[in-house]
Scaffold this active site. Structure first.
Site, PDB file in Angstrom:
ATOM      1  N   LYS A  17     106.865  78.814 -64.027  1.00  0.00           N
ATOM      2  CA  LYS A  17     108.029  79.806 -64.647  1.00  0.00           C
ATOM      3  C   LYS A  17     107.307  81.123 -64.876  1.00  0.00           C
ATOM      4  O   LYS A  17     107.992  82.089 -64.623  1.00  0.00           O
ATOM      5  CB  LYS A  17     108.637  79.075 -65.930  1.00  0.00           C
ATOM      6  CG  LYS A  17     109.108  77.639 -65.716  1.00  0.00           C
ATOM      7  CD  LYS A  17     109.768  76.922 -67.034  1.00  0.00           C
ATOM      8  CE  LYS A  17     108.672  76.828 -68.003  1.00  0.00           C
ATOM      9  NZ  LYS A  17     107.859  75.761 -67.781  1.00  0.00           N
ATOM     10  N   ARG A  91     114.844  75.009 -74.501  1.00  0.00           N
ATOM     11  CA  ARG A  91     114.451  73.818 -74.094  1.00  0.00           C
ATOM     12  C   ARG A  91     114.893  72.572 -74.696  1.00  0.00           C
ATOM     13  O   ARG A  91     114.770  71.413 -74.148  1.00  0.00           O
ATOM     14  CB  ARG A  91     113.002  73.621 -74.964  1.00  0.00           C
ATOM     15  CG  ARG A  91     111.685  74.363 -74.198  1.00  0.00           C
ATOM     16  CD  ARG A  91     110.501  74.192 -74.659  1.00  0.00           C
ATOM     17  NE  ARG A  91     109.263  74.011 -73.981  1.00  0.00           N
ATOM     18  CZ  ARG A  91     108.673  75.250 -73.662  1.00  0.00           C
ATOM     19  NH1 ARG A  91     109.157  76.437 -73.793  1.00  0.00           N
ATOM     20  NH2 ARG A  91     107.408  74.990 -73.038  1.00  0.00           N
ATOM     21  N   ARG A 130      94.481  76.217 -64.807  1.00  0.00           N
ATOM     22  CA  ARG A 130      95.239  77.462 -65.291  1.00  0.00           C
ATOM     23  C   ARG A 130      94.279  78.461 -66.040  1.00  0.00           C
ATOM     24  O   ARG A 130      93.468  77.811 -67.002  1.00  0.00           O
ATOM     25  CB  ARG A 130      96.598  77.329 -66.006  1.00  0.00           C
ATOM     26  CG  ARG A 130      96.863  78.752 -66.557  1.00  0.00           C
ATOM     27  CD  ARG A 130      98.229  78.435 -66.885  1.00  0.00           C
ATOM     28  NE  ARG A 130      98.629  77.533 -67.971  1.00  0.00           N
ATOM     29  CZ  ARG A 130      99.802  77.196 -68.450  1.00  0.00           C
ATOM     30  NH1 ARG A 130     101.021  77.955 -67.864  1.00  0.00           N
ATOM     31  NH2 ARG A 130     100.010  76.319 -69.209  1.00  0.00           N
ATOM     32  N   ARG A 163      94.132  77.938 -72.066  1.00  0.00           N
ATOM     33  CA  ARG A 163      95.051  77.785 -73.227  1.00  0.00           C
ATOM     34  C   ARG A 163      94.458  76.503 -73.990  1.00  0.00           C
ATOM     35  O   ARG A 163      94.250  75.595 -73.135  1.00  0.00           O
ATOM     36  CB  ARG A 163      96.470  77.620 -72.586  1.00  0.00           C
ATOM     37  CG  ARG A 163      97.219  78.953 -72.940  1.00  0.00           C
ATOM     38  CD  ARG A 163      98.683  79.018 -72.387  1.00  0.00           C
ATOM     39  NE  ARG A 163      99.471  77.803 -72.828  1.00  0.00           N
ATOM     40  CZ  ARG A 163     100.675  77.461 -72.317  1.00  0.00           C
ATOM     41  NH1 ARG A 163     101.287  78.480 -71.398  1.00  0.00           N
ATOM     42  NH2 ARG A 163     101.397  76.614 -72.703  1.00  0.00           N
ATOM     43  N   ARG A 174     103.065  66.979 -73.586  1.00  0.00           N
ATOM     44  CA  ARG A 174     104.028  68.004 -73.359  1.00  0.00           C
ATOM     45  C   ARG A 174     105.126  67.550 -72.161  1.00  0.00           C
ATOM     46  O   ARG A 174     106.338  67.767 -72.130  1.00  0.00           O
ATOM     47  CB  ARG A 174     103.558  69.345 -73.056  1.00  0.00           C
ATOM     48  CG  ARG A 174     102.739  70.264 -74.152  1.00  0.00           C
ATOM     49  CD  ARG A 174     101.849  71.211 -73.688  1.00  0.00           C
ATOM     50  NE  ARG A 174     102.111  72.052 -72.759  1.00  0.00           N
ATOM     51  CZ  ARG A 174     101.481  73.068 -71.707  1.00  0.00           C
ATOM     52  NH1 ARG A 174     100.183  72.622 -71.870  1.00  0.00           N
ATOM     53  NH2 ARG A 174     101.730  73.813 -71.156  1.00  0.00           N
TER      54      ARG A 174
HETATM   55  P1  AP5 Z   1     102.700  79.125 -64.967  1.00  0.00           P
HETATM   56  O1  AP5 Z   1     103.485  80.160 -64.288  1.00  0.00           O
HETATM   57  O2  AP5 Z   1     101.642  79.504 -65.962  1.00  0.00           O
HETATM   58  O3  AP5 Z   1     103.737  77.797 -65.273  1.00  0.00           O
HETATM   59  P2  AP5 Z   1     104.701  77.425 -66.427  1.00  0.00           P
HETATM   60  O4  AP5 Z   1     105.858  76.883 -65.728  1.00  0.00           O
HETATM   61  O5  AP5 Z   1     104.940  78.848 -67.087  1.00  0.00           O
HETATM   62  O6  AP5 Z   1     104.059  76.533 -67.332  1.00  0.00           O
HETATM   63  P3  AP5 Z   1     103.742  76.755 -68.960  1.00  0.00           P
HETATM   64  O7  AP5 Z   1     102.805  75.613 -69.400  1.00  0.00           O
HETATM   65  O8  AP5 Z   1     103.481  77.869 -69.699  1.00  0.00           O
HETATM   66  O9  AP5 Z   1     104.977  76.195 -69.492  1.00  0.00           O
HETATM   67  P4  AP5 Z   1     105.142  75.628 -71.047  1.00  0.00           P
HETATM   68  O10 AP5 Z   1     106.586  75.442 -70.822  1.00  0.00           O
HETATM   69  O11 AP5 Z   1     104.788  74.211 -71.127  1.00  0.00           O
HETATM   70  O12 AP5 Z   1     104.551  76.351 -72.096  1.00  0.00           O
HETATM   71  P5  AP5 Z   1     104.925  77.869 -72.902  1.00  0.00           P
HETATM   72  O13 AP5 Z   1     104.153  78.749 -72.824  1.00  0.00           O
HETATM   73  O14 AP5 Z   1     106.288  78.052 -72.627  1.00  0.00           O
HETATM   74  O15 AP5 Z   1     101.834  78.135 -63.785  1.00  0.00           O
HETATM   75  C1  AP5 Z   1     100.970  77.091 -64.344  1.00  0.00           C
HETATM   76  C2  AP5 Z   1      99.661  77.161 -63.226  1.00  0.00           C
HETATM   77  O16 AP5 Z   1     100.011  77.206 -61.975  1.00  0.00           O
HETATM   78  C3  AP5 Z   1      99.042  78.674 -63.178  1.00  0.00           C
HETATM   79  O17 AP5 Z   1      97.742  78.294 -63.133  1.00  0.00           O
HETATM   80  C4  AP5 Z   1      99.737  79.333 -61.834  1.00  0.00           C
HETATM   81  O18 AP5 Z   1      98.611  80.383 -61.599  1.00  0.00           O
HETATM   82  C5  AP5 Z   1      99.747  78.186 -61.026  1.00  0.00           C
HETATM   83  N1  AP5 Z   1     100.873  78.472 -60.124  1.00  0.00           N
HETATM   84  C6  AP5 Z   1     102.234  78.715 -60.163  1.00  0.00           C
HETATM   85  N2  AP5 Z   1     102.879  79.094 -59.085  1.00  0.00           N
HETATM   86  C7  AP5 Z   1     102.330  78.171 -58.367  1.00  0.00           C
HETATM   87  C8  AP5 Z   1     102.418  77.783 -56.894  1.00  0.00           C
HETATM   88  N3  AP5 Z   1     103.555  77.929 -56.296  1.00  0.00           N
HETATM   89  N4  AP5 Z   1     101.366  77.196 -56.374  1.00  0.00           N
HETATM   90  C9  AP5 Z   1     100.290  76.782 -56.851  1.00  0.00           C
HETATM   91  N5  AP5 Z   1      99.965  77.271 -58.190  1.00  0.00           N
HETATM   92  C10 AP5 Z   1     100.779  78.018 -58.982  1.00  0.00           C
HETATM   93  O19 AP5 Z   1     104.972  77.048 -74.320  1.00  0.00           O
HETATM   94  C11 AP5 Z   1     104.131  76.661 -75.065  1.00  0.00           C
HETATM   95  C12 AP5 Z   1     104.472  75.867 -76.387  1.00  0.00           C
HETATM   96  O20 AP5 Z   1     105.183  76.914 -77.003  1.00  0.00           O
HETATM   97  C13 AP5 Z   1     105.205  74.520 -76.169  1.00  0.00           C
HETATM   98  O21 AP5 Z   1     104.363  73.551 -76.099  1.00  0.00           O
HETATM   99  C14 AP5 Z   1     105.912  74.534 -77.665  1.00  0.00           C
HETATM  100  O22 AP5 Z   1     104.793  74.315 -78.675  1.00  0.00           O
HETATM  101  C15 AP5 Z   1     106.288  75.994 -77.879  1.00  0.00           C
HETATM  102  N6  AP5 Z   1     107.412  76.618 -77.453  1.00  0.00           N
HETATM  103  C16 AP5 Z   1     107.461  77.440 -76.573  1.00  0.00           C
HETATM  104  N7  AP5 Z   1     108.814  77.461 -76.449  1.00  0.00           N
HETATM  105  C17 AP5 Z   1     109.585  76.996 -77.111  1.00  0.00           C
HETATM  106  C18 AP5 Z   1     110.912  76.544 -77.319  1.00  0.00           C
HETATM  107  N8  AP5 Z   1     111.851  77.154 -76.896  1.00  0.00           N
HETATM  108  N9  AP5 Z   1     111.185  75.495 -78.267  1.00  0.00           N
HETATM  109  C19 AP5 Z   1     110.170  75.054 -78.930  1.00  0.00           C
HETATM  110  N10 AP5 Z   1     108.893  75.228 -78.752  1.00  0.00           N
HETATM  111  C20 AP5 Z   1     108.658  76.149 -77.877  1.00  0.00           C
END
Ligand code: AP5
Length: 219
Positions: A17, A91, A130, A163, A174
């Protein structure tokens, strides 16, 4: 689609994402709004909100709905956020309802919700490889999507880091949380005719092309 695009990317941790949202926002000329990045920035700045959310994020738990909704409302109703690419929020179905309400009040309804689908083994490979830029939050993968220089961000040259919630046990936690909430969240958008399913496997470029087609189809 008339006026600036309003696109939401949803999917499991590691679906790509953040990677896609960053590029898509640049291409569409709108801000990239990521709840995880906003929460990490609040922690980094040591704000009261940052202190409140730290323990949830370090455990890989969801931050309470009311805290995230208030933070996102401030950002998404700001004057510079008429269009956006949103990732990480909502979410839960409750967050989705709150998002609809705040966007309706601002006269900025979503154009399309893209659900990025990736199988679990690949999510694990992506997350464990990552690295992120602590400054601009751009995400890399040491094998799949490496920076030009081994250790530094292409955007600002800052040293990349892992991270703290990207360990295997926290990722599994998660994923459990995502799997618990996902059906209700996607059902919410499916019922409203907003949801486009996109295969998130393949190169970053291939996935970007599929997302572009899904946005065009919704226009
Ligand atoms: P990346 O693009 O970083 O993946 P992502 O889907 O953004 O994954 P996240 O882990 O960041 O999502 P998340 O939802 O768990 O975390 P968030 O920060 O929102 O890609 C991942 C890896 O794959 C990278 O290394 C990239 O280079 C690689 N990649 C990408 N595309 C590729 C491809 N096509 N092929 C190969 N490799 C590829 O949330 C973190 C924390 O914040 C949560 O756990 C929670 O505690 C809190 N939080 C955030 N939002 C909320 C909410 N709305 N409600 C409650 N808590 C929240």
């Amino acid at each position: 689609m008339s006026g600036p695009a309003r696109v939401l990317l949803v999917g499991p941790p590691g679906a790509g994402k953040g990677t896609q949202a960053f590029q898509l926002a640049e291409r569409l000329g709108v801000p990239h709004v990521a709840s995880g990045n906003l929460l990490r920035e609040a922690m980094e700045r040591g704000t009261p909100l940052g202190a409140e959310v730290r323990s949830y994020m370090e455990r890989g738990d969801l931050v309470p709905d009311e805290v995230v909704v208030a933070l996102m409302a401030d950002t998404l109703t700001a004057p510079d956020c008429v269009g956006f690419v949103l990732d990480g929020f909502p979410r839960t179905a409750a967050q989705a309802a709150a998002l609809d309400e705040m966007l309706a009040a601002a006269g900025r309804p979503l154009d399309v919700v893209v659900l990025m689908e990736v199988e679990e083994d690949e999510l694990i490979r992506r997350i464990t490889g990552r690295r992120i830029c602590p400054e601009c939050q751009r995400s890399y993968h040491m094998t799949y999507n490496p920076p030009a220089d081994d250790e530094s961000c292409d955007e600002d040259g800052v040293h990349l880091v892992t991270r703290p919630d990207d360990t295997l046990d926290k990722l599994r936690h998660r994923l459990d949380i995502y799997n618990r909430e996902a059906a209700e969240l996607s059902g919410y958008y499916e019922q409203r005719g907003f949801l486009a399913h996109v295969d998130g496997l393949g190169s970053v470029e291939d996935v970007a092309e599929r997302i572009g087609k899904a946005i065009e189809a919704a226009a």
